[in-house]
Design a protein around this motif. Sequence first.
Motif, PDB file in Angstrom:
ATOM      1  N   MET A 260       0.819  -1.201   0.000  1.00 39.19           N
ATOM      2  CA  MET A 260       0.000   0.000   0.000  1.00 39.19           C
ATOM      3  C   MET A 260       0.859   1.260   0.000  1.00 39.19           C
ATOM      4  O   MET A 260       0.441   2.311  -0.485  1.00 39.19           O
ATOM      5  CB  MET A 260      -0.940  -0.014   1.204  1.00 39.19           C
ATOM      6  N   LEU A 261       2.064   1.159   0.531  1.00 36.29           N
ATOM      7  CA  LEU A 261       2.974   2.305   0.569  1.00 36.29           C
ATOM      8  C   LEU A 261       3.785   2.444  -0.718  1.00 36.29           C
ATOM      9  O   LEU A 261       4.083   3.557  -1.161  1.00 36.29           O
ATOM     10  CB  LEU A 261       3.934   2.176   1.756  1.00 36.29           C
ATOM     11  N   LYS A 262       4.157   1.312  -1.326  1.00 40.19           N
ATOM     12  CA  LYS A 262       5.087   1.328  -2.457  1.00 40.19           C
ATOM     13  C   LYS A 262       4.462   0.909  -3.777  1.00 40.19           C
ATOM     14  O   LYS A 262       5.056   1.105  -4.833  1.00 40.19           O
ATOM     15  CB  LYS A 262       6.276   0.408  -2.166  1.00 40.19           C
ATOM     16  N   GLY A 263       3.294   0.299  -3.728  1.00 46.58           N
ATOM     17  CA  GLY A 263       2.651  -0.159  -4.958  1.00 46.58           C
ATOM     18  C   GLY A 263       2.366  -1.639  -4.917  1.00 46.58           C
ATOM     19  O   GLY A 263       3.152  -2.435  -4.401  1.00 46.58           O
ATOM     20  N   LYS A 264       1.248  -2.017  -5.500  1.00 50.46           N
ATOM     21  CA  LYS A 264       0.795  -3.405  -5.444  1.00 50.46           C
ATOM     22  C   LYS A 264       1.722  -4.355  -6.193  1.00 50.46           C
ATOM     23  O   LYS A 264       1.782  -5.548  -5.883  1.00 50.46           O
ATOM     24  CB  LYS A 264      -0.637  -3.484  -5.988  1.00 50.46           C
ATOM     25  N   ASP A 265       2.465  -3.843  -7.180  1.00 48.45           N
ATOM     26  CA  ASP A 265       3.383  -4.708  -7.910  1.00 48.45           C
ATOM     27  C   ASP A 265       4.597  -5.127  -7.084  1.00 48.45           C
ATOM     28  O   ASP A 265       5.444  -5.882  -7.548  1.00 48.45           O
ATOM     29  CB  ASP A 265       3.835  -4.044  -9.217  1.00 48.45           C
ATOM     30  N   LEU A 266       4.673  -4.652  -5.836  1.00 50.82           N
ATOM     31  CA  LEU A 266       5.751  -5.084  -4.950  1.00 50.82           C
ATOM     32  C   LEU A 266       5.712  -6.596  -4.726  1.00 50.82           C
ATOM     33  O   LEU A 266       6.756  -7.228  -4.546  1.00 50.82           O
ATOM     34  CB  LEU A 266       5.665  -4.345  -3.610  1.00 50.82           C
ATOM     35  N   TYR A 267       4.518  -7.195  -4.754  1.00 52.13           N
ATOM     36  CA  TYR A 267       4.425  -8.653  -4.614  1.00 52.13           C
ATOM     37  C   TYR A 267       5.228  -9.350  -5.713  1.00 52.13           C
ATOM     38  O   TYR A 267       6.045 -10.238  -5.451  1.00 52.13           O
ATOM     39  CB  TYR A 267       2.960  -9.103  -4.686  1.00 52.13           C
ATOM     40  N   GLU A 268       4.995  -8.958  -6.933  1.00 50.56           N
ATOM     41  CA  GLU A 268       5.699  -9.571  -8.062  1.00 50.56           C
ATOM     42  C   GLU A 268       7.197  -9.326  -7.974  1.00 50.56           C
ATOM     43  O   GLU A 268       8.015 -10.226  -8.237  1.00 50.56           O
ATOM     44  CB  GLU A 268       5.140  -9.014  -9.374  1.00 50.56           C
ATOM     45  N   LYS A 269       7.583  -8.123  -7.584  1.00 50.02           N
ATOM     46  CA  LYS A 269       8.993  -7.771  -7.467  1.00 50.02           C
ATOM     47  C   LYS A 269       9.691  -8.676  -6.456  1.00 50.02           C
ATOM     48  O   LYS A 269      10.780  -9.201  -6.723  1.00 50.02           O
ATOM     49  CB  LYS A 269       9.122  -6.306  -7.047  1.00 50.02           C
ATOM     50  N   LEU A 270       9.089  -8.871  -5.309  1.00 44.93           N
ATOM     51  CA  LEU A 270       9.734  -9.689  -4.278  1.00 44.93           C
ATOM     52  C   LEU A 270       9.810 -11.154  -4.673  1.00 44.93           C
ATOM     53  O   LEU A 270      10.826 -11.822  -4.424  1.00 44.93           O
ATOM     54  CB  LEU A 270       8.997  -9.536  -2.947  1.00 44.93           C
ATOM     55  N   VAL A 271       8.747 -11.675  -5.273  1.00 44.85           N
ATOM     56  CA  VAL A 271       8.788 -13.071  -5.735  1.00 44.85           C
ATOM     57  C   VAL A 271       9.905 -13.255  -6.749  1.00 44.85           C
ATOM     58  O   VAL A 271      10.663 -14.240  -6.703  1.00 44.85           O
ATOM     59  CB  VAL A 271       7.428 -13.478  -6.332  1.00 44.85           C
ATOM     60  N   ASN A 272      10.051 -12.305  -7.670  1.00 47.04           N
ATOM     61  CA  ASN A 272      11.092 -12.397  -8.689  1.00 47.04           C
ATOM     62  C   ASN A 272      12.498 -12.262  -8.105  1.00 47.04           C
ATOM     63  O   ASN A 272      13.465 -12.814  -8.651  1.00 47.04           O
ATOM     64  CB  ASN A 272      10.871 -11.338  -9.767  1.00 47.04           C
ATOM     65  N   GLU A 273      12.619 -11.518  -7.008  1.00 49.57           N
ATOM     66  CA  GLU A 273      13.933 -11.294  -6.403  1.00 49.57           C
ATOM     67  C   GLU A 273      14.369 -12.418  -5.471  1.00 49.57           C
ATOM     68  O   GLU A 273      15.541 -12.492  -5.090  1.00 49.57           O
ATOM     69  CB  GLU A 273      13.927  -9.978  -5.621  1.00 49.57           C
ATOM     70  N   LEU A 274      13.456 -13.294  -5.099  1.00 50.88           N
ATOM     71  CA  LEU A 274      13.789 -14.331  -4.118  1.00 50.88           C
ATOM     72  C   LEU A 274      14.948 -15.240  -4.540  1.00 50.88           C
ATOM     73  O   LEU A 274      15.850 -15.501  -3.729  1.00 50.88           O
ATOM     74  CB  LEU A 274      12.552 -15.174  -3.806  1.00 50.88           C
ATOM     75  N   PRO A 275      14.990 -15.760  -5.779  1.00 51.58           N
ATOM     76  CA  PRO A 275      16.104 -16.650  -6.131  1.00 51.58           C
ATOM     77  C   PRO A 275      17.473 -16.002  -5.965  1.00 51.58           C
ATOM     78  O   PRO A 275      18.395 -16.619  -5.406  1.00 51.58           O
ATOM     79  CB  PRO A 275      15.824 -16.999  -7.600  1.00 51.58           C
ATOM     80  N   ALA A 276      17.617 -14.762  -6.437  1.00 47.41           N
ATOM     81  CA  ALA A 276      18.909 -14.075  -6.310  1.00 47.41           C
ATOM     82  C   ALA A 276      19.258 -13.815  -4.853  1.00 47.41           C
ATOM     83  O   ALA A 276      20.428 -13.896  -4.449  1.00 47.41           O
ATOM     84  CB  ALA A 276      18.884 -12.767  -7.100  1.00 47.41           C
TER      85      ALA A 276
END
Length: 360
Positions: A260-276
């Motif tokens: 809610m503070l940074k944008g709803k697409d933060l979910y996708e961003k974090l999932v994509n960043e998990l492997p790295a």
Amino acid sequence: MKLETTFNGIKLSNPLMPASGPLVGDDEKILAIADYGVGAMVTKTISIQGAKVVRPCIVGDKNSIMNAELWSEYPADTWIQKFLPRCMQSLKVPLFISVGYTKEDMAYLIPKLDPFAAAFEVSTHYVGKDLEAIGETVREIRKYTQKPFFMKVSPHIPDPVEFARVVLRNGGNGVVAINSLGPTMKVDLKSRKVTVGNTEGEVWTSGPVIKPMALAIIRKIKLAVPECTVIGVGGIQCVEDILEFLLVGADSVQMLSAAMLKGKDLYEKLVNELPAALDKYGFKSIEDVMQSRITAHQVRYEPRFPVVDHEKCTRCGLCEKICPYFAIQKSEKIIIDIKHCFGCGLCQSKCPVHAIQGAL
């Protein structure tokens, strides 16, 4: 890199799900958030009657959301007859249905919601601190479902460990920790008004600001009751936060306020960043994080005095300004007077260029 996590027979493709709240308040919102690739979905808390919500109800700042919302503004029948059937047509991940609040509510809600749920999350925000009432609610829920269910820990509960034990003793599967903090208040100095809140001007605070409390409570519960499933929530905003929650004992995590503070697409961003992130911190999988043992803090009483790397130091003077023991002086270079230094570590933790080492 394997991102899967499994608990109580529920398999998630990754450990991240939304927390109950505004972003999952109807079927359209639920399906929209699911498209960001989260491992499971959670509904807004459903009670028998829809909540009457004040407007405005949500304000945000850099590190927190202050929210005067209650449970879902829609009654249970709207969820049962409309929202949940639509979700079932398209949703491809497990659905955790959040419900509240009393054992009488559970007797009505659980049988009607059970066909749609992979699991239940049960809010206790308005039940109070009486663990006997919590135990009665848990027993009532178990009468009406064989699905896993998890009771949400509010920070006002005096003993979260005993809360977890009561949940397990009475037939629950675990806890969700933690709920938002409150009551809190938002004041506007210019208008001399409380800007948002209920009739008492009160709101509830969530977001990154509550992360340290969430970590501590999760760790406390998992150390004392290791068999308790813990879904961690409260302050997650980056991929490192996810790993920290898993490392202290969470079996999966939820995030809402940061989106809610940074944008709803933060979910996708974090999932994509998990492997790295797993690779960066030396983990082979999400399961590897959860099986790792966090090192306890080694308490000591003798000070370690900080050392300044003068090549890194920019002489900004912040360390001198904030030193509680008046032990730092900025001259041609930063000088630390060990006769006055207490070894508290504040200067090292706050140095913007990491030029101070040795105290922590």
